[in-house]
Structures are given as C-alpha cells and as structure tokens.
Scaffold this motif. Structure first.
Motif, PDB file in Angstrom:
ATOM      1  N   THR A  87       7.688 -41.602  43.024  1.00 54.43           N
ATOM      2  CA  THR A  87       8.253 -40.264  43.244  1.00 54.43           C
ATOM      3  C   THR A  87       8.552 -39.581  41.913  1.00 54.43           C
ATOM      4  O   THR A  87       8.214 -38.400  41.721  1.00 54.43           O
ATOM      5  N   ALA A  88       9.154 -40.310  40.982  1.00 54.96           N
ATOM      6  CA  ALA A  88       9.470 -39.751  39.669  1.00 54.96           C
ATOM      7  C   ALA A  88       8.194 -39.477  38.876  1.00 54.96           C
ATOM      8  O   ALA A  88       8.099 -38.461  38.172  1.00 54.96           O
ATOM      9  N   GLU A  89       7.222 -40.342  39.009  1.00 56.52           N
ATOM     10  CA  GLU A  89       5.952 -40.147  38.306  1.00 56.52           C
ATOM     11  C   GLU A  89       5.244 -38.892  38.819  1.00 56.52           C
ATOM     12  O   GLU A  89       4.731 -38.093  38.038  1.00 56.52           O
ATOM     13  N   GLN A  90       5.240 -38.713  40.131  1.00 56.20           N
ATOM     14  CA  GLN A  90       4.635 -37.514  40.722  1.00 56.20           C
ATOM     15  C   GLN A  90       5.369 -36.262  40.252  1.00 56.20           C
ATOM     16  O   GLN A  90       4.750 -35.247  39.930  1.00 56.20           O
ATOM     17  N   TYR A  91       6.697 -36.329  40.178  1.00 56.08           N
ATOM     18  CA  TYR A  91       7.500 -35.202  39.692  1.00 56.08           C
ATOM     19  C   TYR A  91       7.097 -34.846  38.257  1.00 56.08           C
ATOM     20  O   TYR A  91       6.895 -33.678  37.939  1.00 56.08           O
ATOM     21  N   ARG A  92       6.971 -35.855  37.400  1.00 58.13           N
ATOM     22  CA  ARG A  92       6.602 -35.602  36.002  1.00 58.13           C
ATOM     23  C   ARG A  92       5.189 -35.023  35.888  1.00 58.13           C
ATOM     24  O   ARG A  92       4.951 -34.117  35.081  1.00 58.13           O
ATOM     25  N   ARG A  93       4.244 -35.526  36.706  1.00 58.48           N
ATOM     26  CA  ARG A  93       2.881 -34.981  36.691  1.00 58.48           C
ATOM     27  C   ARG A  93       2.880 -33.506  37.099  1.00 58.48           C
ATOM     28  O   ARG A  93       2.246 -32.674  36.443  1.00 58.48           O
ATOM     29  N   CYS A  94       3.595 -33.190  38.158  1.00 62.37           N
ATOM     30  CA  CYS A  94       3.645 -31.798  38.637  1.00 62.37           C
ATOM     31  C   CYS A  94       4.357 -30.901  37.640  1.00 62.37           C
ATOM     32  O   CYS A  94       3.940 -29.760  37.425  1.00 62.37           O
ATOM     33  N   TYR A  95       5.402 -31.400  37.026  1.00 64.30           N
ATOM     34  CA  TYR A  95       6.138 -30.635  36.017  1.00 64.30           C
ATOM     35  C   TYR A  95       5.221 -30.315  34.839  1.00 64.30           C
ATOM     36  O   TYR A  95       5.193 -29.184  34.353  1.00 64.30           O
ATOM     37  N   HIS A  96       4.456 -31.308  34.411  1.00 63.00           N
ATOM     38  CA  HIS A  96       3.530 -31.117  33.293  1.00 63.00           C
ATOM     39  C   HIS A  96       2.481 -30.059  33.633  1.00 63.00           C
ATOM     40  O   HIS A  96       2.213 -29.163  32.824  1.00 63.00           O
ATOM     41  N   LYS A  97       1.900 -30.148  34.820  1.00 61.21           N
ATOM     42  CA  LYS A  97       0.890 -29.170  35.241  1.00 61.21           C
ATOM     43  C   LYS A  97       1.493 -27.773  35.333  1.00 61.21           C
ATOM     44  O   LYS A  97       0.843 -26.787  34.986  1.00 61.21           O
ATOM     45  N   LEU A  98       2.719 -27.695  35.796  1.00 62.61           N
ATOM     46  CA  LEU A  98       3.387 -26.405  35.961  1.00 62.61           C
ATOM     47  C   LEU A  98       3.497 -25.668  34.636  1.00 62.61           C
ATOM     48  O   LEU A  98       3.306 -24.455  34.568  1.00 62.61           O
ATOM     49  N   TYR A  99       3.785 -26.400  33.575  1.00 60.21           N
ATOM     50  CA  TYR A  99       4.019 -25.755  32.282  1.00 60.21           C
ATOM     51  C   TYR A  99       2.847 -25.844  31.309  1.00 60.21           C
ATOM     52  O   TYR A  99       2.962 -25.400  30.167  1.00 60.21           O
ATOM     53  N   THR A 100       1.719 -26.421  31.750  1.00 67.45           N
ATOM     54  CA  THR A 100       0.560 -26.457  30.859  1.00 67.45           C
ATOM     55  C   THR A 100      -0.600 -25.613  31.373  1.00 67.45           C
ATOM     56  O   THR A 100      -1.448 -25.213  30.583  1.00 67.45           O
ATOM     57  N   ASP A 101      -0.640 -25.345  32.663  1.00 73.13           N
ATOM     58  CA  ASP A 101      -1.703 -24.515  33.224  1.00 73.13           C
ATOM     59  C   ASP A 101      -1.450 -23.058  32.842  1.00 73.13           C
ATOM     60  O   ASP A 101      -0.403 -22.501  33.166  1.00 73.13           O
ATOM     61  N   GLU A 102      -2.403 -22.453  32.157  1.00 69.72           N
ATOM     62  CA  GLU A 102      -2.222 -21.091  31.634  1.00 69.72           C
ATOM     63  C   GLU A 102      -2.024 -20.054  32.734  1.00 69.72           C
ATOM     64  O   GLU A 102      -1.195 -19.165  32.615  1.00 69.72           O
ATOM     65  N   GLN A 103      -2.798 -20.170  33.787  1.00 74.28           N
ATOM     66  CA  GLN A 103      -2.690 -19.196  34.881  1.00 74.28           C
ATOM     67  C   GLN A 103      -1.310 -19.294  35.548  1.00 74.28           C
ATOM     68  O   GLN A 103      -0.682 -18.275  35.832  1.00 74.28           O
ATOM     69  N   THR A 104      -0.841 -20.494  35.765  1.00 77.66           N
ATOM     70  CA  THR A 104       0.480 -20.699  36.365  1.00 77.66           C
ATOM     71  C   THR A 104       1.569 -20.167  35.442  1.00 77.66           C
ATOM     72  O   THR A 104       2.508 -19.504  35.896  1.00 77.66           O
ATOM     73  N   LYS A 105       1.433 -20.452  34.152  1.00 82.64           N
ATOM     74  CA  LYS A 105       2.424 -19.967  33.187  1.00 82.64           C
ATOM     75  C   LYS A 105       2.495 -18.448  33.193  1.00 82.64           C
ATOM     76  O   LYS A 105       3.577 -17.864  33.121  1.00 82.64           O
ATOM     77  N   ARG A 106       1.353 -17.790  33.293  1.00 76.55           N
ATOM     78  CA  ARG A 106       1.330 -16.318  33.335  1.00 76.55           C
ATOM     79  C   ARG A 106       2.053 -15.795  34.571  1.00 76.55           C
ATOM     80  O   ARG A 106       2.807 -14.822  34.496  1.00 76.55           O
ATOM     81  N   LYS A 107       1.833 -16.442  35.701  1.00 81.48           N
ATOM     82  CA  LYS A 107       2.493 -16.010  36.936  1.00 81.48           C
ATOM     83  C   LYS A 107       4.017 -16.180  36.826  1.00 81.48           C
ATOM     84  O   LYS A 107       4.775 -15.306  37.250  1.00 81.48           O
ATOM     85  N   ILE A 108       4.432 -17.285  36.266  1.00 82.84           N
ATOM     86  CA  ILE A 108       5.875 -17.536  36.105  1.00 82.84           C
ATOM     87  C   ILE A 108       6.472 -16.527  35.139  1.00 82.84           C
ATOM     88  O   ILE A 108       7.546 -15.956  35.388  1.00 82.84           O
ATOM     89  N   GLN A 109       5.800 -16.288  34.017  1.00 77.92           N
ATOM     90  CA  GLN A 109       6.298 -15.318  33.040  1.00 77.92           C
ATOM     91  C   GLN A 109       6.373 -13.916  33.624  1.00 77.92           C
ATOM     92  O   GLN A 109       7.341 -13.187  33.393  1.00 77.92           O
ATOM     93  N   ALA A 110       5.376 -13.534  34.406  1.00 79.30           N
ATOM     94  CA  ALA A 110       5.385 -12.209  35.041  1.00 79.30           C
ATOM     95  C   ALA A 110       6.577 -12.100  35.989  1.00 79.30           C
ATOM     96  O   ALA A 110       7.266 -11.070  36.027  1.00 79.30           O
ATOM     97  N   PHE A 111       6.832 -13.162  36.729  1.00 81.01           N
ATOM     98  CA  PHE A 111       7.966 -13.147  37.651  1.00 81.01           C
ATOM     99  C   PHE A 111       9.292 -13.065  36.899  1.00 81.01           C
ATOM    100  O   PHE A 111      10.170 -12.281  37.269  1.00 81.01           O
ATOM    101  N   VAL A 112       9.441 -13.841  35.840  1.00 79.29           N
ATOM    102  CA  VAL A 112      10.687 -13.842  35.060  1.00 79.29           C
ATOM    103  C   VAL A 112      10.942 -12.466  34.459  1.00 79.29           C
ATOM    104  O   VAL A 112      12.072 -11.957  34.499  1.00 79.29           O
ATOM    105  N   GLN A 113       9.913 -11.846  33.916  1.00 79.73           N
ATOM    106  CA  GLN A 113      10.080 -10.508  33.327  1.00 79.73           C
ATOM    107  C   GLN A 113      10.469  -9.483  34.381  1.00 79.73           C
ATOM    108  O   GLN A 113      11.370  -8.673  34.177  1.00 79.73           O
ATOM    109  N   LEU A 114       9.814  -9.539  35.516  1.00 79.70           N
ATOM    110  CA  LEU A 114      10.122  -8.590  36.579  1.00 79.70           C
ATOM    111  C   LEU A 114      11.493  -8.874  37.179  1.00 79.70           C
ATOM    112  O   LEU A 114      12.195  -7.957  37.603  1.00 79.70           O
TER     113      LEU A 114
END
Length: 148
Positions: free
Chosen positions: A26-53
């Motif tokens: 469970t912890a390993e899956q959490y770390r994998r998903c966390y890593h993907k969340l903050y390394t995928d460029e498209q995902t990062k752009r979506k998060i940044q757009a949301f934070v700014q808005l």
C-alpha cells in the motif's frame, strides 16, 4: 521523566510497525502514484492551472456574487478542477492516498481497541465509526448509547 525499559520496548515495537507500514505494498503504491503525480508534465500543468485559478477564485469569493468576475471565475474553476480530477495520475494518487489512510485508520483502531473497547479512535471513516456505538466526538449527549 525517566524512560522505563517497558516504554523503550513499546517505542521499539512502534518503530518496527512503522517500518512494516513503510515496506507495505500500500505504501509502495502510494509512493509510485505520488512520484507520477509530480513528474508527469501534463499532470503538473493541470495542477498548476488549478492552483492559480484557485487563488483567483478565493479572491472573488471574498465579495461573493457581487464581484464582477464571479460567474466567469466560478465556471472556470469547475472546468479546470474537473479536468484535473479526471487526470489518470490524479485519480490514481487519490485512490492510493485513500488506501493508505484506510490502512492507518485500521491500525489505529486495532491498537486503541486492544487497550480498551471504550477508547475512541477518530478515523473519519464511517465504516470504522459504525463498529462502535459512538464514532468519537459524540455531540448527542449520550443519545447514541455511548458513555459521553
């Protein structure tokens, strides 16, 4: 306060439990998903757009419907949030986060109830809260059958 051998032993067991949790799937899956969340460029752009808005949205919310951009910003924040929520990496991370929280809640409940069934363990999870007559933090004055 002097630490007794019993206290040191309990702390050692707690550290062992923490290491077991860290090494769990469970912890390993959490770390994998966390890593993907903050390394995928498209995902990062979506998060940044949301934070700014979101910052703009909070500014508009101070004045509510009287702000001149209220409708536009409110509509836009819903669109951007939906786009972010539908992102595969965001959805996977939220699932992994919920699984990790569920594991920690269950462990907390087991430890608390091993000491005494009357121990209230605030999990925030209705499944675990329904296992006892009171989910902790009872505000009913004992109407639920607990001894508050």
């Amino acid at each position: 306060m002097l630490a007794t051998m019993e206290q040191i032993e309990i702390i050692n067991f707690a550290e062992q439990l923490a290491n077991m949790i860290i090494q769990s799937e469970t912890a390993e899956q959490y770390r994998r998903c966390y890593h993907k969340l903050y390394t995928d460029e498209q995902t990062k752009r979506k998060i940044q757009a949301f934070v700014q808005l979101k910052e703009r949205y909070e500014e508009v919310q101070r004045f509510g419907k009287y702000h001149p951009d209220y409708k536009e910003v409110t509509r836009k924040i819903r669109e951007v949030k939906r786009e972010m929520d539908l992102d595969e990496n965001v959805a996977n991370f939220r699932r992994a986060e919920n699984d990790m929280q569920q594991l920690l809640d269950e462990i907390s409940r087991l430890i608390g109830h091993a000491v005494s069934p009357q121990i209230k363990v605030p999990t925030g999870n209705p499944f675990f809260d329904s296992l006892s007559s009171c989910g902790g933090g009872c505000g009913s004055g004992g109407a639920c059958g607990c001894s508050s």
